[in-house]
Design an enzyme around this catalytic site. Structure first.
Site, PDB file in Angstrom:
ATOM      1  N   TYR A  58      28.197  40.464  61.356  1.00 32.47           N
ATOM      2  CA  TYR A  58      28.165  41.897  61.062  1.00 32.47           C
ATOM      3  C   TYR A  58      29.318  42.593  61.778  1.00 32.47           C
ATOM      4  O   TYR A  58      30.041  43.394  61.187  1.00 32.47           O
ATOM      5  CB  TYR A  58      26.822  42.483  61.503  1.00 32.47           C
ATOM      6  CG  TYR A  58      26.714  43.970  61.317  1.00 32.47           C
ATOM      7  CD1 TYR A  58      26.417  44.513  60.071  1.00 32.47           C
ATOM      8  CD2 TYR A  58      26.910  44.840  62.387  1.00 32.47           C
ATOM      9  CE1 TYR A  58      26.333  45.890  59.891  1.00 32.47           C
ATOM     10  CE2 TYR A  58      26.819  46.215  62.219  1.00 32.47           C
ATOM     11  CZ  TYR A  58      26.527  46.733  60.972  1.00 32.47           C
ATOM     12  OH  TYR A  58      26.447  48.085  60.797  1.00 32.47           O
ATOM     13  N   LYS A  62      32.464  44.741  60.105  1.00 33.69           N
ATOM     14  CA  LYS A  62      32.771  46.136  60.432  1.00 33.69           C
ATOM     15  C   LYS A  62      34.152  46.267  61.066  1.00 33.69           C
ATOM     16  O   LYS A  62      34.873  47.239  60.800  1.00 33.69           O
ATOM     17  CB  LYS A  62      31.683  46.729  61.338  1.00 33.69           C
ATOM     18  CG  LYS A  62      30.348  46.928  60.622  1.00 33.69           C
ATOM     19  CD  LYS A  62      30.491  47.840  59.403  1.00 33.69           C
ATOM     20  CE  LYS A  62      29.151  48.171  58.760  1.00 33.69           C
ATOM     21  NZ  LYS A  62      29.286  49.129  57.661  1.00 33.69           N
ATOM     22  N   VAL A  91      21.291  53.975  64.040  1.00 32.27           N
ATOM     23  CA  VAL A  91      20.743  55.034  63.199  1.00 32.27           C
ATOM     24  C   VAL A  91      19.398  54.564  62.666  1.00 32.27           C
ATOM     25  O   VAL A  91      19.211  53.376  62.383  1.00 32.27           O
ATOM     26  CB  VAL A  91      21.708  55.356  62.027  1.00 32.27           C
ATOM     27  CG1 VAL A  91      21.140  56.451  61.133  1.00 32.27           C
ATOM     28  CG2 VAL A  91      23.075  55.760  62.563  1.00 32.27           C
TER      29      VAL A  91
END
Length: 196
Positions: A58, A62, A91
């Protein structure tokens, strides 16, 4: 998942969404963006800045998006198209929902951390509300001179500060301790000694 235990086919799918998807959008819609003097908003992550454990794939996706966005920002500047890279903290979304039953594979070098790994994938992190996050991203995106890198969400303040002012490997110290990597090292040394 740990980098060495990762299913590379799953990583390819992740890159399709996190990197190649935005690239394709820009490729197909660049005429409209240029005619409108528009804005491209790419959703990055603090994972693309720091070597957060169990997130190598991941994080890499990114980081790739961050650097693509940096170059894209420069290349689109003659056309008055803004490119904003949002560096997102944690988030409140469903992103972790698919991981709750994930376990380290049998025989992993990280097996000494199996219990800690399960706790990690089942954690409930401190997050920013997705509504607050969306509001911040939209208001930044509509500015006449938005930030090139817009940091928003839980933990971004301290990470941004350390990324700017600390040495590049400061994260190694924090994560080595926080993720109890010494336990893996001790098990590895004991296993090597037993096998000699």
């Amino acid at each position: 998942m740990t980098a060495i235990d990762t299913d590379v086919n799953a990583v390819k799918r992740m890159f399709e969404v996190n990197v190649f998807g935005p690239m394709q959008m820009v490729h197909h819609f660049h005429d409209m963006l240029i005619q409108a003097s528009g804005a491209i908003v790419n959703i990055g992550s603090i994972g693309g800045v720091v070597p957060y454990m169990y997130g190598a794939s991941y994080n890499a996706s990114k980081a790739a998006l961050h650097h693509y966005s940096n170059t894209l920002r420069l290349e689109m500047s003659p056309f008055n198209v803004k490119v904003i890279t949002v560096i997102s903290g944690e988030v409140g979304t469903n992103i972790l929902k698919n991981d709750v039953h994930r376990k380290l594979p049998e025989g992993s070098y990280y097996s000494p951390l199996a219990a800690e790994f399960e706790d990690h994938v089942q954690r409930t992190p401190q997050t920013t509300s997705r509504f607050e996050y969306a509001s911040n991203v939209v208001s930044q995106s509509l500015r006449s001179s938005p930030a090139a890198w817009f940091w928003t969400g839980s933990a971004t303040g301290i990470i941004r500060f350390l990324d700017m002012f600390a040495w590049r490997t400061i994260w190694d110290f924090f994560f080595y301790r926080d993720f109890n990597l010494n336990k893996v090292k001790e098990a590895h040394l004991a296993n090597a000694k037993k096998n000699t």
